[in-house]
Design a protein around this motif. Sequence first.
Motif, PDB file in Angstrom:
ATOM      1  N   HIS A   1      32.716  42.105  29.568  1.00  0.00           N
ATOM      2  CA  HIS A   1      31.331  41.667  29.451  1.00  0.00           C
ATOM      3  C   HIS A   1      30.617  42.212  28.224  1.00  0.00           C
ATOM      4  O   HIS A   1      30.522  43.425  28.053  1.00  0.00           O
TER       5      HIS A   1
ATOM      6  N   ASP B   1      41.287  38.924  40.112  1.00  0.00           N
ATOM      7  CA  ASP B   1      40.016  39.626  40.248  1.00  0.00           C
ATOM      8  C   ASP B   1      39.538  40.135  38.877  1.00  0.00           C
ATOM      9  O   ASP B   1      40.092  41.085  38.334  1.00  0.00           O
ATOM     10  N   LEU B   2      38.476  39.513  38.362  1.00  0.00           N
ATOM     11  CA  LEU B   2      37.981  39.920  37.047  1.00  0.00           C
ATOM     12  C   LEU B   2      37.422  41.337  37.065  1.00  0.00           C
ATOM     13  O   LEU B   2      37.324  41.991  36.033  1.00  0.00           O
ATOM     14  N   ASP B   3      37.035  41.813  38.243  1.00  0.00           N
ATOM     15  CA  ASP B   3      36.451  43.148  38.341  1.00  0.00           C
ATOM     16  C   ASP B   3      37.516  44.239  38.153  1.00  0.00           C
ATOM     17  O   ASP B   3      37.203  45.412  38.143  1.00  0.00           O
ATOM     18  N   ARG B   4      38.764  43.818  38.033  1.00  0.00           N
ATOM     19  CA  ARG B   4      39.818  44.830  37.845  1.00  0.00           C
ATOM     20  C   ARG B   4      40.447  44.757  36.466  1.00  0.00           C
ATOM     21  O   ARG B   4      41.434  45.422  36.187  1.00  0.00           O
ATOM     22  N   VAL B   5      39.863  43.927  35.598  1.00  0.00           N
ATOM     23  CA  VAL B   5      40.396  43.834  34.234  1.00  0.00           C
ATOM     24  C   VAL B   5      40.021  45.097  33.464  1.00  0.00           C
ATOM     25  O   VAL B   5      38.862  45.501  33.433  1.00  0.00           O
ATOM     26  N   LEU B   6      41.018  45.745  32.870  1.00  0.00           N
ATOM     27  CA  LEU B   6      40.783  47.040  32.238  1.00  0.00           C
ATOM     28  C   LEU B   6      40.521  46.921  30.747  1.00  0.00           C
ATOM     29  O   LEU B   6      39.822  47.737  30.161  1.00  0.00           O
TER      30      LEU B   6
ATOM     31  N   ARG C   1      40.967  32.519  36.670  1.00  0.00           N
ATOM     32  CA  ARG C   1      42.074  31.774  37.276  1.00  0.00           C
ATOM     33  C   ARG C   1      43.419  32.384  36.899  1.00  0.00           C
ATOM     34  O   ARG C   1      44.397  32.236  37.604  1.00  0.00           O
TER      35      ARG C   1
ATOM     36  N   PHE D   1      29.115  46.409  30.824  1.00  0.00           N
ATOM     37  CA  PHE D   1      29.587  47.469  31.719  1.00  0.00           C
ATOM     38  C   PHE D   1      31.098  47.571  31.800  1.00  0.00           C
ATOM     39  O   PHE D   1      31.618  48.550  32.308  1.00  0.00           O
ATOM     40  N   ASP D   2      31.808  46.543  31.355  1.00  0.00           N
ATOM     41  CA  ASP D   2      33.269  46.677  31.304  1.00  0.00           C
ATOM     42  C   ASP D   2      33.806  45.880  30.116  1.00  0.00           C
ATOM     43  O   ASP D   2      33.042  45.283  29.359  1.00  0.00           O
TER      44      ASP D   2
END
Lengths: 323, 357
Positions: A32, A117-122, A113, A28-29
């Motif tokens: 992943h 926030d991994l959810d903001r990696v583009l 680390r 999804f991104d």
Amino acid sequence: MSALEMLKDKIREALPSLEFVIGWEQGFDALHATPFFMRTAEDVEKLVFGPLCVHNLSTYLPSFRGRKVGIVLKGCDSRGAIELMQEKLVERENVVIFGLPCSGVADLAKLGRFAGDLDRVLAVTWDDETFVLTTPAGEVRVPREAALADKCLTCQFPNALEADHFAGEPLPPATGPDMGSDRGGEELAALEAMAPADLMAYWAEAMERCIRCYACRNACPMCVCRDHCIAHRRDLQWLGQDDTPREKLMFQLIHTLHLAGRCTECGECQRACPVGIPILALRRKMNRVIRELFDYQAGLDLQAVPPLFTFQVEEANIEERKW
Amino acid sequence: MSAAAYLPAPRLGEWLKELSGRYLVLAPQARGDTVVFAPFTGDAEPVLDRDAAMPPKQAVFPATEELLRYRRVKDPEDPGKVDVEVSASLRAVETVVFGAKPCGARGFLAYDRVFRSPAISDPYYAARRAKTLFITMACAAPGNSCFCHWVGSGPSDSSGSDILLTPVADGFVVQAVNERGEELMNSPLLEPAGTREAKAREIQDAAAKALPAAPDISRAKDSLMAVFEDLAFWEEVSAKCISCGACTYLCPTCYCFDIGDEDKGMSGRRLRTWDNCMSFRFTLEASGHNPRPTKAHRLRNRVGHKFSYYPALHGGAVACCGCGRCVRLCPVSVDIREIVLAAIARAARVREESAHD
Ligand code: SF4
Ligand code: SF4
Ligand code: SF4
Ligand code: SF4
């Protein structure tokens, strides 16, 4: 031709005689990859392979017993498939293995680390030395050594050990700290140095946040009881329902013992844990014991019998009579 | 609603300490590489730059909750006769959940329709719910797995919150959403917000705009019913699922539970624990029959429940707050958004084909 293109060709060729081939596609991104069941030649176009293909796909194999399927396996993942075949939980003749050389997979927890926030990696790119994550705050560069899963830093088996088709140049076994009795590195050494009470306190603190979701169990290729796991039995209540570190640790100890001599240290249990509990250390410890006692590593040889599947009156390294 | 206030960032710890005097304050805190809600003790800063792995549902709906204790008492006159003494256990403490995202708090609206409806009220749930207040933090920028806007919400949706904070330069704009929230705001640490209130609104608008356009999922309810019997579809979309329960336990809107007794000799406890539809035991009948025997049936239940069966029962409200946790933290990245869209597309195709016949 790149290894990936070679692999795609081989899969396309084999597909007509198989139900599907399990590989990876982009998730999804950017960070992943996700397991992918290829059924058609068009599907094969979407196949990806790289350091984000973290999943050990051999986890899926036991559920396809008796069916003809294909699977893409990295070196460490092939050990899961081999161990399952050794235990007769998967039939070798029903599985077509597409083996790969693997130069290491990323540990997303480690990347987190650096990136926050991994959810903001583009976006993510990598080369032999560095992972580069693009975040809203700019580029974050992570040295490869700091990004790879621990198992990759001491990898002995970068190439699939069992394969019907192998795509790419086999890699030499990685060098690095000794993977033998030292495997587990500093983390295990620190835990082994702890007094029992401190160790219990360490695990109590870590298990506090466990949500008893059993992702650790279901991601493990060798956890094959699945729907009949001891953790879900109510009639006997081997595990209580309480939400306490004690019950939760009890499950980890059961898992660890049920994996004695079977665990391939693929790390899926820990990777799957949504709250990042360092449960792989327990398996590493058990693996060390198994190596010391039985001089055995799981999933290396289709013909070998795992130590707890057999019985010897006199075990070479267990001095029963001296107790 | 009262005027907005401003809390300078360095005062945050003091405010939380002040609240800790009156409430149990649960705040997102680092545990290893993870963030979870834990009692605020002042030893560590709350982590506000990313969403916690676990939503704050433990505050109102604990993973394990003791419902009652019982004791069997033998009749001294007639030892064959046994009486049971029962005492209810209900421990609800005044709690403030601090720093959850709006979606995590909004999850409880899905619970309320079930546990606190006009028809039925679960006393355990109702007691905790009444005593729990939410101070949430509006999102300044959405994440890759966020889709709150698909389900009628947004990055600064205050509908599940008592107070909404918006991060602005050097601090937070603090807005009470209701009277309960207003009561929490009479602290000398808060200053008038002044022009910062407009700044906060800008930040909120920018966050909403940063989300990619939401697809139309108004057909999800009927489409999921239309593909209900289509097991080939469910097998395909669930192929990679490993059938753990992480997605449901992490979900702010999953509320299934199981009740069991833990017996010790003559006494015992009745416990309610989280259950989840990904587990084989979820609908296992005493006969041994299971109406949801495979992971395809179970994933169908999970998606169907959130986007079809629940909305059918509750006036169209979707039982998903779009927090993205199940996507983000699934060990194999099963993506509920993808499945909902695939079901809508599949149902549309079937409709079209039957129109041509
Ligand atoms: S216990 Fe963990 S490391 Fe061992 S085989 Fe299972 S998932 Fe892999
Ligand atoms: S995956 Fe993690 S949280 Fe889930 S049961 Fe295992 S240890 Fe607990
Ligand atoms: S969707 Fe993911 S987290 Fe949920 S049960 Fe399937 S594999 Fe586990
Ligand atoms: S289904 Fe997934 S995205 Fe929706 S509320 Fe639950 S965890 Fe969040």
